[in-house]
Design an enzyme around this catalytic site. Structure first.
Site, PDB file in Angstrom:
ATOM      1  N   GLY A 176      14.764  17.827   9.801  1.00 24.96           N
ATOM      2  CA  GLY A 176      14.174  17.923  11.060  1.00 24.96           C
ATOM      3  C   GLY A 176      12.317  17.591  10.925  1.00 24.96           C
ATOM      4  O   GLY A 176      11.648  17.357  10.418  1.00 24.96           O
ATOM      5  N   GLY A 177      12.438  18.814  12.824  1.00 24.31           N
ATOM      6  CA  GLY A 177      11.211  18.442  12.015  1.00 24.31           C
ATOM      7  C   GLY A 177       9.720  19.050  11.216  1.00 24.31           C
ATOM      8  O   GLY A 177       8.665  18.818  11.411  1.00 24.31           O
ATOM      9  N   GLY A 411      -3.103 -16.375   1.079  1.00 20.53           N
ATOM     10  CA  GLY A 411      -2.767 -15.427   1.802  1.00 20.53           C
ATOM     11  C   GLY A 411      -3.872 -14.616   0.680  1.00 20.53           C
ATOM     12  O   GLY A 411      -4.419 -13.132   0.635  1.00 20.53           O
ATOM     13  N   ALA A 412      -2.568 -13.804  -0.574  1.00 17.22           N
ATOM     14  CA  ALA A 412      -2.609 -12.558  -1.301  1.00 17.22           C
ATOM     15  C   ALA A 412      -3.848 -12.798  -2.014  1.00 17.22           C
ATOM     16  O   ALA A 412      -3.915 -11.868  -2.394  1.00 17.22           O
ATOM     17  CB  ALA A 412      -1.240 -12.882  -1.534  1.00 17.22           C
TER      18      ALA A 412
END
Length: 521
Positions: A176-177, A411-412
């Protein structure tokens, strides 16, 4: 409740009895059940992690004040969490450890306030904090006050982010949280079979989706270390896990105003790295394991890889060069040819941000063919998620050195800490190929018409590929234009890096005044 004696000796005897009951825990059967699951108790874990005899406990006599659903009759000391501080290799470390024997380690108001106090103390003292997690989530009998307790932890995790190192060690369930606190910290360690993390458990998953899955299959150590990327490390037992927590703490500074401890080494700073000539093939299409390159360069061949099981096409690790800690980011040709994709970009970005936050210089080893093409990559956000790595490097003010070993395309190349985005120094081996794309692809685009119109397209294509390589991809092209500081002999790599980092050690750089940036998500 104890009855107070009339003399000081009676009161001391009473105090000793109370303290003994605190150390003994709720009952021997609870300890046996913990051991039967292959798990240590909270105090056994604390003793393993910290230097012997260094633990100073805070609020061992704390009890809850809830009065609903039978809790008024059960008020054990510590309220299910052991908190305090001690030392690891002589350096102060704060710690809290859930005690599963008490209320299943579930968090209530008093339990949460003890953790809040330790987190506040760690931040004020400028020292790391380690959480040993083994709890059943919020204490249902205390209702919303338990949830508010988690909120206070999350708020403190966030405030301390980038200020002090925060390490979460998962030694039991975390559902859970409660799972969000570890996710907010810098590192997550998990132990196979005994630790799990998930927001909704297998029963809820089955009820909502019809899928049947075990707790380990849903949120076990290997799932989070290899699939989700939530866990940085996974181990077979608690002892090995806590040993590596100690090792990691020795690589990190106590806070963001300090630097990592320097360790004397007998490994010569000017040692030549002859093995690199054979480890990295000159043929850019051939594979190799970049971890062998790292081992050859760093002190005594020792590094500490982070997220080894997730996004294996990039390697991130801590190591030392001449005794000083560095963070290494390296493309891994042995996995997916070292291509950048969504997961590897996010993995590297997170590591770069952490190193920058804690004053750890960055060394980037580049051998990248580009970003991974594909519909799934584009639809799942390679643009914004790849931009995370670009943002992280551009925002980093620590010393930054990049080394291009072989190919660096498109771009890499830019994203992998090129000079154009702020690397302090950029070096390359004579096997480097820096270009918009590989020679074959470039020739097919530029000379497409000429190739198609020729009588022998294969011959012309080969000629144009050779022409493109000779004109734009020779190893000195970038150096001639000032985009590489020097082309170096691979055998001198270690010496060059150490000399360069020594020069950059006094680097001072400031970002524009702002509340904070808005990185791509």
């Amino acid at each position: 409740m104890p009855t107070t004696g009339n003399t000081i000796q009676e009161r001391l005897d009473e105090l000793e009895a109370v303290k003994e009951s605190v150390l003994a825990g709720p009952d021997p059967a609870a300890t046996e059940r913990q051991h039967a699951k292959g798990k240590l108790t909270a105090r056994e874990r604390v003793e393993l992690l910290l230097d012997k005899g260094s633990f100073n406990e805070v609020e061992p006599l704390r009890r809850h004040r809830a009065t609903s659903f039978g809790l008024e009759a059960r008020k054990p000391y510590t309220d299910g969490v052991v908190t305090g501080w001690g030392t690891v290799d002589g350096r102060t470390v704060f710690i809290y450890a859930h005690d599963f024997r008490i209320f299943g380690g579930a968090l209530g108001e008093a339990h949460a306030q003890k953790i809040h106090k330790i987190l506040d103390m760690a931040e004020a003292a400028g020292a790391p904090v380690v959480s040993l997690n083994d709890g059943a989530g919020a204490r249902i009998q205390e209702g919303v006050t338990a949830l508010a307790g988690y909120g206070g932890i999350f708020q403190r995790n966030t405030r301390a982010s980038g200020v002090i190192p925060q390490i979460s060690v998962m030694l039991g369930p975390c559902a859970g949280g409660a799972a969000y606190s570890p996710a907010l910290t810098d590192f997550v360690f998990m132990v196979r079979e005994t630790s799990q993390m998930f927001i909704t458990g297998p029963d809820v998953v089955k009820a909502v989706t019809g899928e049947e899955i075990t707790q380990n299959g849903l949120g076990g150590a290997d799932v989070h270390a290899g699939t989700s990327g939530v866990a940085h490390f996974a181990y077979d037992d608690e002892e090995g896990c806590l040993e590596d927590v100690r090792f990691l703490l020795g690589l990190l500074p106590s806070n963001n105003r300090e630097t990592s401890p320097v360790v004397a080494t007998a490994d010569p700073a000017d040692r030549t790295t002859d093995a690199l000539l054979d480890l990295v093939p000159a043929d850019a299409s051939r594979s190799y394991d970049v971890r062998a390159v790292i081992e050859e360069i760093v002190d005594d061949g020792e590094s500490f890889e982070v997220h080894a099981g997730w996004a294996p096409n990039i390697v991130v690790a801590f190591a030392r060069l001449d005794g000083h800690v560095v963070g290494i980011v390296a493309n891994q040709p042995a996995a997916m040819a070292g291509v950048l994709d969504i997961e590897s970009s996010e993995k590297a970005a997170r590591f770069v941000q952490l190193c920058d936050a804690f004053n750890i210089p960055l060394v980037t080893l580049v051998d990248v063919p580009g970003f991974l093409p594909g519909v799934d990559q584009e639809h799942n956000g390679i643009i914004r998620r790849g931009a995370k790595l670009l943002y992280a490097y551009c925002n980093a003010t620590v010393p930054r050195i990049s080394l291009i070993m072989r190919k660096a395309y498109g771009g890499a190349y830019i994203v992998m800490d090129s000079r154009s985005i702020g690397a302090d120094l950029a070096f390359a081996w004579p096997t480097n190929e820096i270009a918009v794309m590989g020679a074959e692809g470039a020739a097919n685009v530029i000379f497409r018409r000429e190739i198609n119109a020729s009588d022998d397209p294969d011959l012309v294509r080969r000629q144009k590929i050779d022409e493109y390589q000779a004109e734009l991809m020779h190893p000195y092209y970038a150096a001639e234009r000032g985009l590489i500081d020097d082309v170096i002999d691979p055998r001198q790599t270690r010496a060059v890096l150490i000399r360069s980092l020594a020069m950059l050690r006094a680097k001072h750089a400031e970002l524009p005044s702002r509340k904070h940036g808005n990185p791509p998500q």
